[in-house]
Design an enzyme around this catalytic site. Structure first.
Site, PDB file in Angstrom:
ATOM      1  N   ALA A 103       1.226  -1.236  -0.005  1.00  0.00           N
ATOM      2  CA  ALA A 103      -0.141   0.236  -0.191  1.00  0.00           C
ATOM      3  C   ALA A 103       0.922   1.572   0.079  1.00  0.00           C
ATOM      4  O   ALA A 103       2.365   1.117   0.312  1.00  0.00           O
ATOM      5  CB  ALA A 103      -0.598   0.175   0.883  1.00  0.00           C
ATOM      6  N   GLY A 146       0.838  -4.633   0.612  1.00  0.00           N
ATOM      7  CA  GLY A 146      -0.400  -5.250   0.054  1.00  0.00           C
ATOM      8  C   GLY A 146      -0.240  -5.548  -1.242  1.00  0.00           C
ATOM      9  O   GLY A 146      -1.065  -6.111  -1.912  1.00  0.00           O
ATOM     10  N   GLU A 149      -0.391  -9.247  -0.200  1.00  0.00           N
ATOM     11  CA  GLU A 149      -2.116  -9.647  -0.375  1.00  0.00           C
ATOM     12  C   GLU A 149      -2.763  -9.450  -1.442  1.00  0.00           C
ATOM     13  O   GLU A 149      -3.714 -10.014  -1.970  1.00  0.00           O
ATOM     14  CB  GLU A 149      -2.347  -8.578   0.853  1.00  0.00           C
ATOM     15  CG  GLU A 149      -1.610  -8.665   1.877  1.00  0.00           C
ATOM     16  CD  GLU A 149      -1.984  -7.449   2.719  1.00  0.00           C
ATOM     17  OE1 GLU A 149      -1.457  -5.858   2.568  1.00  0.00           O
ATOM     18  OE2 GLU A 149      -2.305  -7.680   4.182  1.00  0.00           O
ATOM     19  N   GLU A 169       4.402  -5.143   6.984  1.00  0.00           N
ATOM     20  CA  GLU A 169       4.320  -3.645   7.954  1.00  0.00           C
ATOM     21  C   GLU A 169       4.171  -3.635   9.673  1.00  0.00           C
ATOM     22  O   GLU A 169       4.147  -2.965   9.643  1.00  0.00           O
ATOM     23  CB  GLU A 169       2.754  -4.221   7.628  1.00  0.00           C
ATOM     24  CG  GLU A 169       1.691  -4.367   6.083  1.00  0.00           C
ATOM     25  CD  GLU A 169       1.956  -5.315   5.501  1.00  0.00           C
ATOM     26  OE1 GLU A 169       2.625  -6.481   5.956  1.00  0.00           O
ATOM     27  OE2 GLU A 169       1.244  -5.361   5.050  1.00  0.00           O
TER      28      GLU A 169
HETATM   29  N1  CAA Z   1       4.185   3.566  -0.743  1.00  0.00           N
HETATM   30  C1  CAA Z   1       5.359   4.025  -0.929  1.00  0.00           C
HETATM   31  N2  CAA Z   1       6.362   4.222  -1.829  1.00  0.00           N
HETATM   32  C2  CAA Z   1       6.787   3.291  -1.994  1.00  0.00           C
HETATM   33  C3  CAA Z   1       7.069   1.902  -1.547  1.00  0.00           C
HETATM   34  C4  CAA Z   1       5.333   2.513  -0.819  1.00  0.00           C
HETATM   35  N3  CAA Z   1       5.180   0.291  -0.138  1.00  0.00           N
HETATM   36  N4  CAA Z   1       7.137   1.598  -1.594  1.00  0.00           N
HETATM   37  C5  CAA Z   1       8.606   2.339  -2.443  1.00  0.00           C
HETATM   38  N5  CAA Z   1       7.956   3.184  -2.404  1.00  0.00           N
HETATM   39  C6  CAA Z   1       8.975   5.145  -3.083  1.00  0.00           C
HETATM   40  C7  CAA Z   1      10.284   5.098  -2.355  1.00  0.00           C
HETATM   41  O1  CAA Z   1       9.456   5.717  -1.250  1.00  0.00           O
HETATM   42  C8  CAA Z   1      11.125   5.460  -3.368  1.00  0.00           C
HETATM   43  O2  CAA Z   1      10.771   6.851  -3.727  1.00  0.00           O
HETATM   44  P1  CAA Z   1      11.697   7.789  -3.780  1.00  0.00           P
HETATM   45  O3  CAA Z   1      12.367   8.129  -5.472  1.00  0.00           O
HETATM   46  O4  CAA Z   1      10.544   8.863  -4.360  1.00  0.00           O
HETATM   47  O5  CAA Z   1      12.233   8.668  -2.114  1.00  0.00           O
HETATM   48  C9  CAA Z   1      10.611   4.674  -4.746  1.00  0.00           C
HETATM   49  O6  CAA Z   1       9.620   3.812  -4.565  1.00  0.00           O
HETATM   50  C10 CAA Z   1      11.758   3.502  -4.748  1.00  0.00           C
HETATM   51  O7  CAA Z   1      12.103   2.888  -3.596  1.00  0.00           O
HETATM   52  P2  CAA Z   1      13.481   2.940  -2.765  1.00  0.00           P
HETATM   53  O8  CAA Z   1      14.110   3.334  -3.061  1.00  0.00           O
HETATM   54  O9  CAA Z   1      13.131   2.197  -0.680  1.00  0.00           O
HETATM   55  O10 CAA Z   1      13.503   1.203  -3.769  1.00  0.00           O
HETATM   56  P3  CAA Z   1      14.754   0.335  -3.200  1.00  0.00           P
HETATM   57  O11 CAA Z   1      15.247  -0.733  -3.625  1.00  0.00           O
HETATM   58  O12 CAA Z   1      15.985   0.652  -2.576  1.00  0.00           O
HETATM   59  O13 CAA Z   1      13.890  -0.599  -2.013  1.00  0.00           O
HETATM   60  C11 CAA Z   1      12.228  -1.981  -1.022  1.00  0.00           C
HETATM   61  C12 CAA Z   1      12.634  -1.504  -2.450  1.00  0.00           C
HETATM   62  C13 CAA Z   1      12.915  -2.439  -0.801  1.00  0.00           C
HETATM   63  C14 CAA Z   1      10.875  -2.615  -1.524  1.00  0.00           C
HETATM   64  C15 CAA Z   1      11.933  -0.952   0.038  1.00  0.00           C
HETATM   65  O14 CAA Z   1      10.947   0.777  -1.395  1.00  0.00           O
HETATM   66  C16 CAA Z   1      10.559  -0.784   0.727  1.00  0.00           C
HETATM   67  O15 CAA Z   1      10.601  -1.261   1.675  1.00  0.00           O
HETATM   68  N6  CAA Z   1       9.450  -0.290   0.853  1.00  0.00           N
HETATM   69  C17 CAA Z   1       7.825  -0.203   1.181  1.00  0.00           C
HETATM   70  C18 CAA Z   1       7.620  -2.103   1.377  1.00  0.00           C
HETATM   71  C19 CAA Z   1       6.130  -1.855   2.636  1.00  0.00           C
HETATM   72  O16 CAA Z   1       6.607  -1.520   3.706  1.00  0.00           O
HETATM   73  N7  CAA Z   1       5.168  -1.979   1.900  1.00  0.00           N
HETATM   74  C20 CAA Z   1       3.839  -2.704   2.849  1.00  0.00           C
HETATM   75  C21 CAA Z   1       3.424  -1.091   2.933  1.00  0.00           C
HETATM   76  S1  CAA Z   1       2.013  -0.863   4.360  1.00  0.00           S
HETATM   77  C22 CAA Z   1       0.724  -1.712   3.379  1.00  0.00           C
HETATM   78  O17 CAA Z   1       1.032  -2.475   2.353  1.00  0.00           O
HETATM   79  C23 CAA Z   1      -0.780  -2.195   4.574  1.00  0.00           C
HETATM   80  C24 CAA Z   1      -1.521  -3.549   4.311  1.00  0.00           C
HETATM   81  O18 CAA Z   1      -1.666  -4.310   3.478  1.00  0.00           O
HETATM   82  C25 CAA Z   1      -2.341  -2.757   3.181  1.00  0.00           C
END
Ligand code: CAA
Length: 295
Positions: A103, A146, A149, A169
């Site tokens: 998400a 998400g 999911e 999460e």
């Molecule tokens: N939401 C918003 N933006 C996201 C995102 C997310 N879930 N995941 C990645 N992005 C964005 C980053 O902020 C970044 O944007 P900017 O260039 O503007 O800074 C861009 O995508 C590229 O991401 P990274 O620079 O972090 O890329 P990376 O290759 O270094 O890392 C990753 C990749 C490991 C997937 C890392 O991006 C990450 O950990 N993302 C979050 C994963 C996460 O926590 N997901 C769960 C979300 S909560 C949820 O999903 C609740 C639910 O149950 C529905």
């Protein structure tokens, strides 16, 4: 069906040629003013008979983070593909780097309890699991939060060798909210589901296959073509019976064994009220291919 027929344009041959199985697949992209216009997804019909809907998540800069607008577009696309009588299966995919990184955290950061509870936040994501037609997730790269999911809401998951599945999460102070704590356990068992949800650490495609979360692991570049091929195989059967079969298998996932067995028996009996059941068995006896009419 007429809706799609009026509103599809053939994509340039060069774009089709870039697909690995290009000779086998025709691809059509929805592209007219009357068709829904999408900002975060691409919707096409692929396969030799253009009978497989393909939804490609397309927010590359955010690793396909599932913002509200994107998921609403997915719902609209599923509505359209479900109405299209030619479409027998749907594939949902992302990019080679990310199926979806979850998400949209930036969109959620200022949400409050009253807002998410009052607005039933993320409830509309259920549209994916409610699709009557079979949905195949073709997962390359990250399927996190998400994203994992969303893949689990689909009926079949095919994974690229580079795929990573996880529920991270916990690391951002929340818990999975779109089925992660419920669906994961049904595929991988309690211990692994607990480990994934409580540590936030992802698993590889190979582990996911071993655990039964995904049905097959494929080279990343072949993944979507293989998913479309699977969709074509499903679409070659009676769409009516396929829907009944999907509904019955889903019961096993969602109810008790006794309830599921009763549902299966009743649905099996119901197939005897269809034209396609008679046609399928008659064709077998006459040693010819069946001519299903989805009736
Ligand atoms: N939401 C918003 N933006 C996201 C995102 C997310 N879930 N995941 C990645 N992005 C964005 C980053 O902020 C970044 O944007 P900017 O260039 O503007 O800074 C861009 O995508 C590229 O991401 P990274 O620079 O972090 O890329 P990376 O290759 O270094 O890392 C990753 C990749 C490991 C997937 C890392 O991006 C990450 O950990 N993302 C979050 C994963 C996460 O926590 N997901 C769960 C979300 S909560 C949820 O999903 C609740 C639910 O149950 C529905």
């Amino acid at each position: 069906m007429a809706y799609f027929c009026q509103n599809i344009l053939k994509i340039a041959a060069s774009s089709i040629a870039s697909q690995s199985n290009s000779a086998r697949f025709a691809a059509y992209r929805l592209a007219s003013t009357a068709a829904p216009s999408y900002q975060h997804i691409i919707v096409e019909k692929q396969g030799a008979k253009t009978n497989v809907g393909v939804i490609t998540l397309n927010r590359p800069k955010a690793l396909n983070a599932l913002c509200d607008a994107l998921m609403r577009e997915v719902s609209t696309a599923l509505d359209e593909l479900e109405l299209d009588k030619d479409v027998g299966a749907v594939v949902i995919t992302g990019s080679e780097k990310a199926f979806a990184a979850g998400a949209d955290i930036k969109e959620m950061v200022n949400n409050t309890f009253s807002k998410v509870y009052g607005g039933n936040f993320l409830n509309h994501w259920n549209r994916v699991s409610q699709c009557k037609k079979p949905v195949i997730a073709a997962v390359n790269g990250y399927a996190l939060g998400g994203g994992c999911e969303l893949a689990m809401m689909c009926d079949i998951i095919l994974a690229g060798e580079n795929a990573k599945f996880g529920q991270p999460e916990i690391a951002i102070g929340t818990i999975p909210g779109a089925g992660g704590t419920q669906r994961l356990i049904r595929s991988v068992g309690k211990s692994k589901a607990m480990e994934m949800c409580l540590t936030g650490s992802p698993i590889t495609a190979q582990e996911a296959e071993k655990l039964g979360l995904v049905s097959r692991v494929l080279p990343p570049k072949e993944l979507v073509a293989e998913a479309v091929k699977m969709g074509e195989k499903i679409a070659s059967h009676s769409k009516l019976i396929v829907a009944m079969c999907k509904e019955s298998v889903s019961q096993a996932y969602e109810t008790t064994l006794q309830e599921g067995l009763l549902f299966e028996k009743r649905t099996f009996h119901t197939t005897f009220a269809t034209v396609d059941r008679k046609e399928g068995m008659t064709a077998f006896a006459e040693k010819r291919p069946p001519n299903f009419t989805d009736s």
